[in-house]
Structure formats: C-alpha cells, structure tokens
Design a protein around this motif. Structure first.
Motif, PDB file in Angstrom:
ATOM      1  N   ILE A  96       0.814  -1.219   0.000  1.00  0.00           N
ATOM      2  CA  ILE A  96       0.000   0.000   0.000  1.00  0.00           C
ATOM      3  C   ILE A  96       0.848   1.270   0.000  1.00  0.00           C
ATOM      4  O   ILE A  96       0.321   2.360  -0.195  1.00  0.00           O
ATOM      5  N   LYS A  97       2.178   1.112   0.193  1.00  0.00           N
ATOM      6  CA  LYS A  97       3.037   2.292   0.165  1.00  0.00           C
ATOM      7  C   LYS A  97       4.461   1.884  -0.192  1.00  0.00           C
ATOM      8  O   LYS A  97       4.961   0.893   0.314  1.00  0.00           O
ATOM      9  N   VAL A  98       5.073   2.686  -1.082  1.00  0.00           N
ATOM     10  CA  VAL A  98       6.472   2.499  -1.449  1.00  0.00           C
ATOM     11  C   VAL A  98       7.171   3.841  -1.279  1.00  0.00           C
ATOM     12  O   VAL A  98       6.743   4.853  -1.846  1.00  0.00           O
ATOM     13  N   ASN A  99       8.223   3.847  -0.494  1.00  0.00           N
ATOM     14  CA  ASN A  99       8.962   5.078  -0.251  1.00  0.00           C
ATOM     15  C   ASN A  99       9.598   5.586  -1.548  1.00  0.00           C
ATOM     16  O   ASN A  99      10.064   4.812  -2.374  1.00  0.00           O
ATOM     17  N   ASP A 100       9.600   6.912  -1.717  1.00  0.00           N
ATOM     18  CA  ASP A 100      10.204   7.505  -2.918  1.00  0.00           C
ATOM     19  C   ASP A 100      11.687   7.152  -3.037  1.00  0.00           C
ATOM     20  O   ASP A 100      12.230   7.108  -4.150  1.00  0.00           O
ATOM     21  N   SER A 101      12.349   6.919  -1.903  1.00  0.00           N
ATOM     22  CA  SER A 101      13.774   6.575  -1.945  1.00  0.00           C
ATOM     23  C   SER A 101      14.000   5.148  -2.418  1.00  0.00           C
ATOM     24  O   SER A 101      15.131   4.779  -2.755  1.00  0.00           O
ATOM     25  N   PHE A 102      12.920   4.331  -2.450  1.00  0.00           N
ATOM     26  CA  PHE A 102      13.080   2.947  -2.903  1.00  0.00           C
ATOM     27  C   PHE A 102      12.919   2.881  -4.423  1.00  0.00           C
ATOM     28  O   PHE A 102      11.952   2.371  -4.964  1.00  0.00           O
ATOM     29  N   ARG A 103      13.897   3.444  -5.106  1.00  0.00           N
ATOM     30  CA  ARG A 103      14.010   3.407  -6.559  1.00  0.00           C
ATOM     31  C   ARG A 103      15.461   3.073  -6.885  1.00  0.00           C
ATOM     32  O   ARG A 103      16.364   3.456  -6.145  1.00  0.00           O
ATOM     33  N   ILE A 104      15.685   2.375  -7.981  1.00  0.00           N
ATOM     34  CA  ILE A 104      17.033   1.924  -8.320  1.00  0.00           C
ATOM     35  C   ILE A 104      17.979   3.122  -8.394  1.00  0.00           C
ATOM     36  O   ILE A 104      17.709   4.100  -9.084  1.00  0.00           O
ATOM     37  N   GLY A 105      19.065   3.032  -7.639  1.00  0.00           N
ATOM     38  CA  GLY A 105      20.071   4.085  -7.617  1.00  0.00           C
ATOM     39  C   GLY A 105      19.847   5.137  -6.555  1.00  0.00           C
ATOM     40  O   GLY A 105      20.751   5.945  -6.305  1.00  0.00           O
ATOM     41  N   ASN A 106      18.674   5.151  -5.933  1.00  0.00           N
ATOM     42  CA  ASN A 106      18.398   6.148  -4.891  1.00  0.00           C
ATOM     43  C   ASN A 106      19.045   5.753  -3.567  1.00  0.00           C
ATOM     44  O   ASN A 106      19.231   4.577  -3.270  1.00  0.00           O
ATOM     45  N   ARG A 107      19.324   6.767  -2.768  1.00  0.00           N
ATOM     46  CA  ARG A 107      19.884   6.548  -1.439  1.00  0.00           C
ATOM     47  C   ARG A 107      18.775   6.593  -0.388  1.00  0.00           C
ATOM     48  O   ARG A 107      17.758   7.273  -0.577  1.00  0.00           O
TER      49      ARG A 107
ATOM     50  N   GLY B 246      22.078   3.241   2.821  1.00  0.00           N
ATOM     51  CA  GLY B 246      22.458   2.484   1.644  1.00  0.00           C
ATOM     52  C   GLY B 246      21.889   3.029   0.357  1.00  0.00           C
ATOM     53  O   GLY B 246      21.330   4.133   0.295  1.00  0.00           O
ATOM     54  N   ILE B 247      22.023   2.215  -0.686  1.00  0.00           N
ATOM     55  CA  ILE B 247      21.577   2.543  -2.033  1.00  0.00           C
ATOM     56  C   ILE B 247      20.800   1.348  -2.576  1.00  0.00           C
ATOM     57  O   ILE B 247      21.143   0.193  -2.303  1.00  0.00           O
ATOM     58  N   VAL B 248      19.755   1.622  -3.353  1.00  0.00           N
ATOM     59  CA  VAL B 248      18.933   0.565  -3.937  1.00  0.00           C
ATOM     60  C   VAL B 248      19.621   0.035  -5.194  1.00  0.00           C
ATOM     61  O   VAL B 248      19.947   0.795  -6.108  1.00  0.00           O
ATOM     62  N   LEU B 249      19.839  -1.264  -5.241  1.00  0.00           N
ATOM     63  CA  LEU B 249      20.478  -1.895  -6.390  1.00  0.00           C
ATOM     64  C   LEU B 249      19.445  -2.424  -7.386  1.00  0.00           C
ATOM     65  O   LEU B 249      19.597  -2.274  -8.595  1.00  0.00           O
ATOM     66  N   SER B 250      18.392  -3.054  -6.882  1.00  0.00           N
ATOM     67  CA  SER B 250      17.335  -3.558  -7.761  1.00  0.00           C
ATOM     68  C   SER B 250      16.005  -3.479  -7.022  1.00  0.00           C
ATOM     69  O   SER B 250      15.957  -3.429  -5.790  1.00  0.00           O
ATOM     70  N   LYS B 251      14.919  -3.477  -7.773  1.00  0.00           N
ATOM     71  CA  LYS B 251      13.572  -3.313  -7.215  1.00  0.00           C
ATOM     72  C   LYS B 251      12.617  -4.223  -7.975  1.00  0.00           C
ATOM     73  O   LYS B 251      12.543  -4.166  -9.203  1.00  0.00           O
ATOM     74  N   GLU B 252      11.899  -5.088  -7.222  1.00  0.00           N
ATOM     75  CA  GLU B 252      11.038  -6.085  -7.845  1.00  0.00           C
ATOM     76  C   GLU B 252       9.577  -5.949  -7.416  1.00  0.00           C
ATOM     77  O   GLU B 252       8.785  -6.855  -7.681  1.00  0.00           O
TER      78      GLU B 252
ATOM     79  N   ASP C 171      14.533   4.252   7.520  1.00  0.00           N
ATOM     80  CA  ASP C 171      13.490   4.639   6.566  1.00  0.00           C
ATOM     81  C   ASP C 171      12.555   3.463   6.320  1.00  0.00           C
ATOM     82  O   ASP C 171      12.985   2.313   6.189  1.00  0.00           O
ATOM     83  N   ARG C 172      11.240   3.755   6.211  1.00  0.00           N
ATOM     84  CA  ARG C 172      10.246   2.730   5.886  1.00  0.00           C
ATOM     85  C   ARG C 172      10.165   2.620   4.365  1.00  0.00           C
ATOM     86  O   ARG C 172       9.542   3.459   3.711  1.00  0.00           O
ATOM     87  N   LEU C 173      10.772   1.575   3.831  1.00  0.00           N
ATOM     88  CA  LEU C 173      10.880   1.442   2.383  1.00  0.00           C
ATOM     89  C   LEU C 173       9.587   0.936   1.752  1.00  0.00           C
ATOM     90  O   LEU C 173       9.162   1.429   0.707  1.00  0.00           O
TER      91      LEU C 173
ATOM     92  N   LEU D  72      12.022  -8.735  -2.714  1.00  0.00           N
ATOM     93  CA  LEU D  72      11.347  -7.521  -3.177  1.00  0.00           C
ATOM     94  C   LEU D  72      12.342  -6.544  -3.798  1.00  0.00           C
ATOM     95  O   LEU D  72      11.933  -5.577  -4.451  1.00  0.00           O
ATOM     96  N   GLY D  73      13.610  -6.761  -3.582  1.00  0.00           N
ATOM     97  CA  GLY D  73      14.645  -5.884  -4.124  1.00  0.00           C
ATOM     98  C   GLY D  73      15.965  -6.217  -3.466  1.00  0.00           C
ATOM     99  O   GLY D  73      16.050  -7.107  -2.603  1.00  0.00           O
ATOM    100  N   ARG D  74      16.998  -5.507  -3.881  1.00  0.00           N
ATOM    101  CA  ARG D  74      18.323  -5.711  -3.317  1.00  0.00           C
ATOM    102  C   ARG D  74      18.943  -4.351  -3.019  1.00  0.00           C
ATOM    103  O   ARG D  74      18.856  -3.427  -3.833  1.00  0.00           O
ATOM    104  N   ILE D  75      19.539  -4.237  -1.848  1.00  0.00           N
ATOM    105  CA  ILE D  75      20.144  -2.981  -1.413  1.00  0.00           C
ATOM    106  C   ILE D  75      21.563  -3.254  -0.942  1.00  0.00           C
ATOM    107  O   ILE D  75      21.933  -4.403  -0.692  1.00  0.00           O
TER     108      ILE D  75
END
Length: 260
Positions: free
Chosen positions: A28-39, A136-142, A44-46, A157-160
């Motif tokens: 129901i919610k995805v943090n704006d920082s949880f995008r590939i390449g974002n810090r 950290g930094i987001v490497l991948s997002k699924e 933070d609640r991802l 759900l992703g890799r950081i």
C-alpha cells in the motif's frame, strides 16, 4: 626497499542484502527513496504491506490473553479453596487432582501460550513495514504499489547495499604472495587508482585468502575502502562495480639495491 605487487579488482559493497517479505499482503506504500540508484537512511520505511489482517490478529491475541488470565485467576481461587476445604474436612493426603494442581498448571500454560501469541501477532504487524537496516543505495527493485507479495524467501522484493564500506578482491599469483609480509602485525595498505582519473586512495589490507582458485591458480587479497560511495573534498565518489588498479604493499627489504 619497499616491495609492491600490482593487481586490479572490482569495488563491491561489504554488505548487500535481499529484501524479503516476512508476511503476505498487498503493498500500500512504497517510499520515494526505494528506486534503483536512490539513497536511503537507516530506519526509513521502504515498503508498507496492508496491516489490516495483522491488526485484527493482534487484537484477537490480546483478547485471548485476557480470557486466559481470567481463567487463571478463577482457577487460582478454586485451587486455594480446594486446599482450604481439604484442610478443614479431608482425611489423609489429598491427590493433586483433588487439590486442582493440574488444572492450575493448565491455566498457567494457557496464559504463557496466549502471551506468546500476542508477541507473534505484534511481530507480524511490525513486519508489515520493511525498514532499512542501514544507510544504503537501492540496487534492484522487484515490487511496486498495489502488488500482492508473499512471505517467500525465493522472491526478494529488491536488493540494497550499505554505503559504509566496500571491498576490492585483488588477484595475485602464489609467487607474488611470497612478497607479502604475512607474519607482521603492522597494518598493511593498498593504493587504489580508478582508470586515468589520477585520484588515488589508500585502503587497509584486511585479509589474505588462503584458498587458491582452481581454475586460474590465483589467490586473493582483500582491501576495505571506508565510505567509498560518498564524495570527499579531494576524492570523488566511487560507484559499485568500479574497476580499480592496485599497488599492494609487500615486505620491506634491507641491504638491497634496485637494478634498472
């Protein structure tokens, strides 16, 4: 004379993590920082999964605990009354069943079980939010908003990765390994250079791997770079996967001459 060994390697984070959902539900919610390449920052609640079912489970567990505590209080009173009655009217030694000892033990066990269920319900409710364990930094997002996810370790759900430090594994030959000062307790260092940028950085040599790669017949030494992904006044930030040239500090020779 300071001996050196030339090598090269790829910069990779010391810590990389797959994000796994430990409970199932709709995102129901995805943090704006949880995008590939974002810090992102630690805490933070991802990702947030719909907590409605887990809130209901927690409320039911609390109600079950209240019922179990009531039953225990009633059983405690009956236990005390049975002991008093036997003291007044009984003859000889009373059995545990007459004194309601098994019933009291059962009531206590139900309270313990109910408390465990409350902890589990609250734990599942807390797990409906995936919180960053480090900077950290987001490497991948699924995963994305509205998607239904399941508690399946095989479907991250992703890799950081953490930005605190990174490592470079540097291959050397067994012959070159003899030039290293393996037995000295002093700190050894590696000078790293990225391409033709001309920027050098010095990193401590943290370990020499004892395994030899059977395919290449090489072994590896590992240098650790602190906070390489953050820019510094005289040093640009490096990126994950950067290829670095290395000069590894080896043994010191005395009474030696350099031949041209």
């Amino acid at each position: 004379i300071q001996l050196t060994i030339s090598s090269q390697g790829t910069l990779l984070p010391t810590v990389e993590t797959d994000l796994i959902a430990e409970v199932s539900g709709r995102v129901i919610k995805v943090n704006d920082s949880f995008r590939i390449g974002n810090r992102f920052r630690k805490g933070d609640r991802l990702i947030k999964i719909d907590p409605a079912d887990y809130e209901a489970s927690a409320a039911k567990a609390i109600a079950d605990l209240a019922n179990a505590q009531l039953a225990l209080a009633q059983e405690q009173a009956q236990f005390e009354q049975a002991a008093a009655d036997w003291q007044a009217l009984g003859d000889g030694e009373a059995s545990d069943l007459t004194l309601r000892k098994p019933q009291l033990a059962q009531a206590k066990a139900r309270v313990t079980s109910a408390k465990a269920q409350v902890k589990r319900a609250h734990r599942d409710l807390a797990r409906s939010e995936i919180i960053a364990p480090y900077d950290g930094i987001v490497l991948s997002k699924e995963v994305d908003l509205g998607q239904f996810v399941t508690a399946n370790p095989g479907k991250p759900l992703g890799r950081i990765y953490a930005t605190g430090s990174a490592e470079v594994r540097l291959p050397i030959t067994e012959k070159e390994a003899t030039l290293l000062d393996k037995y000295s307790k002093r700190q050894r260092f590696v000078t790293l250079t990225q391409g033709t940028s001309g920027h050098n950085l010095t990193a401590p040599l943290i370990r020499i791997e004892d395994n030899v790669d059977p395919s290449s017949r090489l072994l590896y030494v590992v240098a650790r770079v602190p906070a390489p992904f953050d820019p510094k006044p005289n040093q640009p930030a490096l990126r994950r996967g950067s290829f670095l040239q290395a000069e590894i500090e080896g043994r010191m020779l005395s009474d030696a001459y350099v031949l041209p």
